[in-house]
Scaffold this motif. Structure first.
Motif, PDB file in Angstrom:
ATOM      1  N   THR A 128       0.856  -1.191   0.000  1.00 29.43           N
ATOM      2  CA  THR A 128       0.000   0.000   0.000  1.00 29.43           C
ATOM      3  C   THR A 128       0.888   1.235   0.000  1.00 29.43           C
ATOM      4  N   HIS A 129       0.345   2.287  -0.564  1.00 27.90           N
ATOM      5  CA  HIS A 129       1.099   3.542  -0.710  1.00 27.90           C
ATOM      6  C   HIS A 129       0.124   4.670  -0.354  1.00 27.90           C
ATOM      7  N   THR A 130       0.274   5.184   0.867  1.00 30.01           N
ATOM      8  CA  THR A 130      -0.626   6.232   1.342  1.00 30.01           C
ATOM      9  C   THR A 130       0.040   7.590   1.145  1.00 30.01           C
ATOM     10  N   ILE A 131      -0.714   8.549   0.616  1.00 28.42           N
ATOM     11  CA  ILE A 131      -0.159   9.885   0.386  1.00 28.42           C
ATOM     12  C   ILE A 131      -1.037  10.914   1.098  1.00 28.42           C
ATOM     13  N   VAL A 132      -0.409  11.727   1.947  1.00 22.79           N
ATOM     14  CA  VAL A 132      -1.141  12.808   2.613  1.00 22.79           C
ATOM     15  C   VAL A 132      -0.765  14.117   1.918  1.00 22.79           C
ATOM     16  N   GLU A 133      -1.767  14.852   1.456  1.00 26.58           N
ATOM     17  CA  GLU A 133      -1.501  16.133   0.793  1.00 26.58           C
ATOM     18  C   GLU A 133      -2.551  17.151   1.234  1.00 26.58           C
ATOM     19  N   ALA A 134      -2.084  18.375   1.555  1.00 27.78           N
ATOM     20  CA  ALA A 134      -2.987  19.360   2.141  1.00 27.78           C
ATOM     21  C   ALA A 134      -3.401  20.484   1.194  1.00 27.78           C
ATOM     22  N   HIS A 135      -2.674  20.678   0.114  1.00 30.89           N
ATOM     23  CA  HIS A 135      -3.014  21.821  -0.742  1.00 30.89           C
ATOM     24  C   HIS A 135      -4.105  21.427  -1.743  1.00 30.89           C
ATOM     25  N   PRO A 136      -5.225  22.184  -1.774  1.00 30.19           N
ATOM     26  CA  PRO A 136      -6.339  21.804  -2.654  1.00 30.19           C
ATOM     27  C   PRO A 136      -5.940  21.678  -4.119  1.00 30.19           C
ATOM     28  N   LYS A 175      -6.567   6.597  -8.955  1.00 25.74           N
ATOM     29  CA  LYS A 175      -7.047   5.346  -9.567  1.00 25.74           C
ATOM     30  C   LYS A 175      -6.049   4.208  -9.436  1.00 25.74           C
ATOM     31  N   LYS A 176      -4.922   4.466  -8.821  1.00 31.81           N
ATOM     32  CA  LYS A 176      -3.906   3.395  -8.708  1.00 31.81           C
ATOM     33  C   LYS A 176      -4.333   2.435  -7.601  1.00 31.81           C
ATOM     34  N   ASP A 177      -4.220   1.135  -7.894  1.00 33.06           N
ATOM     35  CA  ASP A 177      -4.739   0.103  -6.981  1.00 33.06           C
ATOM     36  C   ASP A 177      -4.188   0.202  -5.561  1.00 33.06           C
ATOM     37  N   ASN A 178      -2.887   0.433  -5.455  1.00 30.46           N
ATOM     38  CA  ASN A 178      -2.285   0.387  -4.107  1.00 30.46           C
ATOM     39  C   ASN A 178      -2.205   1.772  -3.452  1.00 30.46           C
ATOM     40  N   VAL A 179      -2.744   2.807  -4.123  1.00 29.11           N
ATOM     41  CA  VAL A 179      -2.608   4.170  -3.586  1.00 29.11           C
ATOM     42  C   VAL A 179      -3.862   4.624  -2.845  1.00 29.11           C
ATOM     43  N   LYS A 180      -3.622   5.183  -1.642  1.00 30.32           N
ATOM     44  CA  LYS A 180      -4.723   5.795  -0.894  1.00 30.32           C
ATOM     45  C   LYS A 180      -4.321   7.252  -0.655  1.00 30.32           C
ATOM     46  N   ILE A 181      -5.151   8.175  -1.141  1.00 30.10           N
ATOM     47  CA  ILE A 181      -4.828   9.595  -0.930  1.00 30.10           C
ATOM     48  C   ILE A 181      -5.645  10.097   0.251  1.00 30.10           C
ATOM     49  N   ILE A 182      -4.966  10.760   1.159  1.00 32.81           N
ATOM     50  CA  ILE A 182      -5.688  11.395   2.268  1.00 32.81           C
ATOM     51  C   ILE A 182      -5.485  12.895   2.129  1.00 32.81           C
ATOM     52  N   PHE A 183      -6.589  13.597   1.868  1.00 28.85           N
ATOM     53  CA  PHE A 183      -6.490  15.040   1.672  1.00 28.85           C
ATOM     54  C   PHE A 183      -6.632  15.755   3.009  1.00 28.85           C
ATOM     55  N   GLY A 184      -5.652  16.600   3.311  1.00 27.99           N
ATOM     56  CA  GLY A 184      -5.704  17.378   4.555  1.00 27.99           C
ATOM     57  C   GLY A 184      -4.310  17.552   5.115  1.00 27.99           C
ATOM     58  N   ARG A 185      -4.210  18.407   6.115  1.00 31.94           N
ATOM     59  CA  ARG A 185      -2.910  18.591   6.790  1.00 31.94           C
ATOM     60  C   ARG A 185      -2.635  17.340   7.609  1.00 31.94           C
ATOM     61  N   TRP A 186      -1.375  16.893   7.590  1.00 33.32           N
ATOM     62  CA  TRP A 186      -1.068  15.658   8.323  1.00 33.32           C
ATOM     63  C   TRP A 186      -1.507  15.783   9.781  1.00 33.32           C
ATOM     64  N   GLN A 187      -1.417  17.019  10.325  1.00 35.56           N
ATOM     65  CA  GLN A 187      -1.793  17.251  11.718  1.00 35.56           C
ATOM     66  C   GLN A 187      -3.272  16.917  11.942  1.00 35.56           C
ATOM     67  N   ASP A 188      -4.088  17.139  10.873  1.00 29.37           N
ATOM     68  CA  ASP A 188      -5.537  16.960  11.021  1.00 29.37           C
ATOM     69  C   ASP A 188      -6.014  15.570  10.634  1.00 29.37           C
ATOM     70  N   VAL A 189      -5.150  14.786   9.996  1.00 35.78           N
ATOM     71  CA  VAL A 189      -5.619  13.472   9.517  1.00 35.78           C
ATOM     72  C   VAL A 189      -4.909  12.305  10.211  1.00 35.78           C
ATOM     73  N   LEU A 190      -4.232  12.616  11.311  1.00 35.56           N
ATOM     74  CA  LEU A 190      -3.469  11.579  12.023  1.00 35.56           C
ATOM     75  C   LEU A 190      -4.335  10.364  12.365  1.00 35.56           C
ATOM     76  N   SER A 191      -5.591  10.628  12.686  1.00 33.29           N
ATOM     77  CA  SER A 191      -6.458   9.514  13.108  1.00 33.29           C
ATOM     78  C   SER A 191      -6.740   8.552  11.949  1.00 33.29           C
ATOM     79  N   GLN A 192      -6.513   9.005  10.703  1.00 35.67           N
ATOM     80  CA  GLN A 192      -6.749   8.124   9.549  1.00 35.67           C
ATOM     81  C   GLN A 192      -5.496   7.334   9.173  1.00 35.67           C
ATOM     82  N   LEU A 193      -4.414   7.615   9.863  1.00 33.57           N
ATOM     83  CA  LEU A 193      -3.167   6.933   9.514  1.00 33.57           C
ATOM     84  C   LEU A 193      -3.002   5.650  10.325  1.00 33.57           C
ATOM     85  N   GLU A 194      -2.192   4.717   9.740  1.00 32.04           N
ATOM     86  CA  GLU A 194      -1.989   3.437  10.431  1.00 32.04           C
ATOM     87  C   GLU A 194      -0.523   3.316  10.824  1.00 32.04           C
ATOM     88  N   SER A 195       0.020   2.084  10.729  1.00 32.74           N
ATOM     89  CA  SER A 195       1.458   1.892  10.978  1.00 32.74           C
ATOM     90  C   SER A 195       2.097   1.468   9.670  1.00 32.74           C
TER      91      SER A 195
END
Ligand SMILES: C[S@@+](CC[C@H](N)C(=O)[O-])C[C@H]1O[C@@H](n2cnc3c(N)ncnc32)[C@H](O)[C@@H]1O
Length: 264
Positions: free
Chosen positions: A181-189, A202-222
């Motif tokens: 899996t490849h998770t990407i956190v990006e905050a700029h619209p 659309k990439k199978d192994n990619v999960k994009i999380i939109f927002g400041r890393w500070q605000d999306v910590l709860s969506q992150l794993e290990s």
């Protein structure tokens, strides 16, 4: 006999710390540039006169001033092999950045959002991503650096996290290692919008999380590998992120970051 500024440069060049201090106390300008475009601090650094370097810094000499050939006092010390003087200058730079970061952070908290990169427009071109002040957020020449970071954080395979997409250089390199899996956190619209437009969503192994890393910590794993490279943030933010690493990084995982530290 030259002007007061020239005399200060001469004293700095000669390593005459007593004279430098006397001149500074009587008001000599520590920010003076001589006819060659050099400051007293650059002269002292070039000759490795660490005591003079310290005295000038204490008197407020600008550690980050640039000569006409774009060299800082730190460059002069390093190029001439004066490690001790170089380290004094490096520490002065880090200290100044920490203080400036704290001040900027405080004024942000107090509601002064002026200069908030995330709220401003960005522009993309072939080889760079620029902010609204025409400062480069990311440039194509950084590709080999990003490839090296990707290689490091992907060396154990598994689940990878990248914070800050920018031009997607590191993410493109990460993809080449085929992580589970490849998770990407990006905050700029606008950066986020461009990610979607260019197929990253659309990439199978990619999960994009939109927002400041500070605000999306709860969506992150290990993760097995983590890379961190944001923009418009400060040393404090980087330090804050590091405090979350014990939870974000799996045992034996690999973390790498890029944040312009020590940039002068
Ligand atoms: C220097 S660029 C990253 C470049 C990237 N490493 C590459 O290889 O192209 C920094 C990115 O971090 C994003 N960013 C800034 N602050 C952020 C934050 N708090 N959380 C998540 N992303 C952030 C910016 O919008 C920008 O896209």
């Amino acid at each position: 006999m030259g002007t007061e500024g020239e005399q200060l440069c001469e004293a700095a060049r000669n390593g005459d710390v007593a004279r430098v201090k006397t001149m500074v106390e009587s008001g000599a300008d520590v920010s003076f540039f001589d006819i060659d475009g050099l400051t007293p601090l650059m002269h002292a650094s070039k000759f490795g006169h660490t005591h003079v370097v310290k005295a000038l810094l204490e008197a407020g000499a600008p550690w980050n001033a640039l000569s006409s050939s774009n060299q800082s006092a730190g460059d002069f010390a390093m190029d001439s092999g004066h490690q001790e003087a170089f380290e004094v200058l490096l520490n002065a730079g880090i200290q100044a950045e920490l203080i400036l970061g704290t001040i900027a952070r405080k004024s942000k908290k107090d509601g002064d959002s002026e200069g908030d990169y995330l709220e401003d427009r960005v522009t993309f071109s072939e080889d760079k991503l620029m902010d609204s002040d025409s400062k480069a957020v990311m440039m194509a020449w950084e590709k080999p650096l990003m490839e090296a970071h990707a290689k490091a954080v992907c060396s154990g395979g598994g689940n990878i996290l990248n914070v800050g997409f920018g031009m997607g250089l590191v993410d493109t390199a990460i993809q080449q290692y085929g992580p589970a899996t490849h998770t990407i956190v990006e905050a700029h619209p606008e950066v986020y919008e461009r990610m979607l437009r260019t197929g990253w969503g659309k990439k199978d192994n990619v999960k994009i999380i939109f927002g400041r890393w500070q605000d999306v910590l709860s969506q992150l794993e290990s993760y097995d590998g983590i890379f961190f490279d944001t923009y418009g943030e400060y040393y404090e933010d980087l330090r804050d992120f590091h405090q979350h690493l014990p939870k974000l990084l799996k045992p034996g995982g690999i973390y790498s970051f890029f944040n312009g530290l020590c940039g002068a």
